[in-house]
Design a protein around this motif. Sequence first.
Motif, mmCIF file in Angstrom:
data_model
loop_
_atom_site.group_PDB
_atom_site.id
_atom_site.type_symbol
_atom_site.label_atom_id
_atom_site.label_comp_id
_atom_site.label_asym_id
_atom_site.label_seq_id
_atom_site.Cartn_x
_atom_site.Cartn_y
_atom_site.Cartn_z
ATOM 1 N N VAL A 131 0.048 11.966 -1.925
ATOM 2 C CA VAL A 131 -0.975 13.416 -1.653
ATOM 3 C C VAL A 131 -1.215 13.897 -3.003
ATOM 4 O O VAL A 131 -0.237 14.389 -3.766
ATOM 5 C CB VAL A 131 -0.158 14.343 -0.821
ATOM 6 N N GLU A 132 -2.458 13.848 -3.319
ATOM 7 C CA GLU A 132 -2.857 14.566 -4.585
ATOM 8 C C GLU A 132 -4.063 15.363 -4.322
ATOM 9 O O GLU A 132 -4.980 14.993 -3.687
ATOM 10 C CB GLU A 132 -3.454 13.510 -5.775
ATOM 11 N N ASP A 133 -4.028 16.451 -4.822
ATOM 12 C CA ASP A 133 -5.094 17.720 -4.735
ATOM 13 C C ASP A 133 -5.400 17.942 -3.320
ATOM 14 O O ASP A 133 -6.471 17.910 -2.861
ATOM 15 C CB ASP A 133 -6.273 16.999 -5.378
ATOM 16 N N GLY A 134 -4.279 17.743 -2.440
ATOM 17 C CA GLY A 134 -4.572 18.253 -0.977
ATOM 18 C C GLY A 134 -5.218 16.817 -0.356
ATOM 19 O O GLY A 134 -5.496 17.042 0.996
ATOM 20 N N LYS A 135 -5.480 15.932 -0.901
ATOM 21 C CA LYS A 135 -6.018 14.722 -0.400
ATOM 22 C C LYS A 135 -4.938 13.509 -0.688
ATOM 23 O O LYS A 135 -4.347 13.259 -1.442
ATOM 24 C CB LYS A 135 -7.493 14.373 -0.853
ATOM 25 N N ILE A 136 -5.274 12.251 0.370
ATOM 26 C CA ILE A 136 -4.590 11.333 0.319
ATOM 27 C C ILE A 136 -5.129 10.250 -0.886
ATOM 28 O O ILE A 136 -6.226 9.748 -0.820
ATOM 29 C CB ILE A 136 -4.285 10.127 1.575
ATOM 30 N N GLN A 137 -4.048 10.038 -1.749
ATOM 31 C CA GLN A 137 -4.757 9.008 -2.714
ATOM 32 C C GLN A 137 -4.025 7.746 -2.150
ATOM 33 O O GLN A 137 -2.540 7.580 -2.046
ATOM 34 C CB GLN A 137 -4.200 9.254 -4.196
ATOM 35 N N ILE A 138 -4.589 6.538 -2.318
ATOM 36 C CA ILE A 138 -4.204 5.077 -1.863
ATOM 37 C C ILE A 138 -3.808 4.183 -3.043
ATOM 38 O O ILE A 138 -4.809 4.129 -4.023
ATOM 39 C CB ILE A 138 -5.020 4.583 -0.982
ATOM 40 N N ILE A 164 4.377 9.513 -0.011
ATOM 41 C CA ILE A 164 4.930 10.013 1.318
ATOM 42 C C ILE A 164 5.043 9.032 2.550
ATOM 43 O O ILE A 164 5.805 8.816 3.438
ATOM 44 C CB ILE A 164 3.776 10.848 2.259
ATOM 45 N N TYR A 165 4.357 7.662 2.155
ATOM 46 C CA TYR A 165 4.406 6.475 2.984
ATOM 47 C C TYR A 165 4.230 5.244 2.189
ATOM 48 O O TYR A 165 3.356 5.283 0.983
ATOM 49 C CB TYR A 165 3.392 6.478 4.058
ATOM 50 N N ALA A 166 4.896 4.246 2.648
ATOM 51 C CA ALA A 166 4.447 2.822 1.839
ATOM 52 C C ALA A 166 4.650 1.883 3.135
ATOM 53 O O ALA A 166 5.102 1.778 3.957
ATOM 54 C CB ALA A 166 5.821 2.469 1.077
ATOM 55 N N MET A 167 3.542 0.996 2.798
ATOM 56 C CA MET A 167 3.434 -0.123 3.787
ATOM 57 C C MET A 167 3.059 -1.640 3.184
ATOM 58 O O MET A 167 2.443 -1.646 2.193
ATOM 59 C CB MET A 167 1.933 0.171 4.582
ATOM 60 N N TYR A 168 3.798 -2.377 3.705
ATOM 61 C CA TYR A 168 3.676 -3.874 3.130
ATOM 62 C C TYR A 168 3.358 -4.856 4.200
ATOM 63 O O TYR A 168 4.020 -4.533 5.511
ATOM 64 C CB TYR A 168 5.277 -4.119 2.758
ATOM 65 N N MET A 169 2.664 -5.757 3.917
ATOM 66 C CA MET A 169 2.079 -6.631 5.093
ATOM 67 C C MET A 169 2.242 -8.133 4.406
ATOM 68 O O MET A 169 1.891 -8.381 3.289
ATOM 69 C CB MET A 169 0.556 -6.484 5.063
ATOM 70 N N ASP A 170 2.454 -9.082 5.270
ATOM 71 C CA ASP A 170 2.541 -10.446 4.660
ATOM 72 C C ASP A 170 2.435 -11.400 6.096
ATOM 73 O O ASP A 170 2.615 -10.984 7.218
ATOM 74 C CB ASP A 170 3.792 -10.642 4.263
ATOM 75 N N ASP A 171 1.946 -12.708 5.716
ATOM 76 C CA ASP A 171 1.814 -13.444 6.695
ATOM 77 C C ASP A 171 2.995 -14.569 6.595
ATOM 78 O O ASP A 171 3.046 -15.593 7.504
ATOM 79 C CB ASP A 171 0.408 -14.467 6.683
ATOM 80 N N MET A 192 1.062 -1.222 0.054
ATOM 81 C CA MET A 192 0.006 -0.080 -0.102
ATOM 82 C C MET A 192 0.965 1.266 -0.081
ATOM 83 O O MET A 192 1.970 1.468 0.875
ATOM 84 C CB MET A 192 -0.897 -0.007 1.101
ATOM 85 N N LEU A 193 0.612 2.026 -1.086
ATOM 86 C CA LEU A 193 1.189 3.262 -1.055
ATOM 87 C C LEU A 193 0.263 4.628 -0.917
ATOM 88 O O LEU A 193 -0.839 4.359 -0.830
ATOM 89 C CB LEU A 193 1.832 3.737 -2.458
#
Length: 290
Positions: free
Chosen positions: A107-114, A157-164, A103-104
Amino acid sequence: MEMFISDLDGTLLDSCAEVSEFSTRCLNDLLNQGMHFTIATARTPLSALLILQKIPITIPMILMNGAFIYCPQENRCLRMVDFGKACVDSLAEIEQTAGICGMLFAVEDGKIQIYLKTDKPYLWENYFDHDFLEKFDLVHRDYVEKTVSEVADKKIIYAMYMDDCPERLNEMAKLLRAQPQLTVDHYKDIYTENRWYVEVSSAATSKYHAVLWLKEFCRSTNLVGFGDGKNDLPLMEACDEFYAVENACPELKKKAGGIIKSNKEDGVARYLMERWNAYKEEKKRKGERK
């Protein structure tokens, strides 16, 4: 102005990743009396705003380890630090080498885009509440399935990785930590069995830099912080006073100015209540002497 700032997980939150009923009542009472309180966390707005919805915080919140400073009064981003091209290029190469996407946050147009692209979609199911976030108008409604290399032109601005499967993330974390322009937090989820995370931000940001910015923005004369983990060491360094909860890691407890009750015992709320009552009592005594 004296201001108090707390970490969330392991500090203000209980073992269920919630603010307990006692802490909620206590913080509501203190904030309504005029106490200046906010939070500094690695959490994103996706979960932090939901967790804190019953607490009337008005001072800007430090989110994503300082990559994003959110103003609840104006419902907008006050400050953000993006990766920059060099960081994005490095992250894209590491994604391809490790064979992991996640998940990345941009910030686009003042809002967070995921942006979310994953080979294990079941891990991300119900990760955030679209309906709840919609009322804030802070996050774009729909996420886009793209990797870092596909959004290299965006302000990530941030990246998140998840795994089992911890082995995959262990290798990714090793590659990421070899990049001095990146800050990496690799850990096992304390709330869910068999789930590991890697969270990435620019080395140009940290709780330390964000707290110093917030202190100047709010014109705070005394900043008091609370935390539990190694990632709260930068928070401690930026504060005038710092207290570790009883369940904190040894490194933090050793350097903290004092130890308060654990997160399971509402340590932060109880300390704030005692300090506020002592302040009112001292103010009363001064008034009587006059």
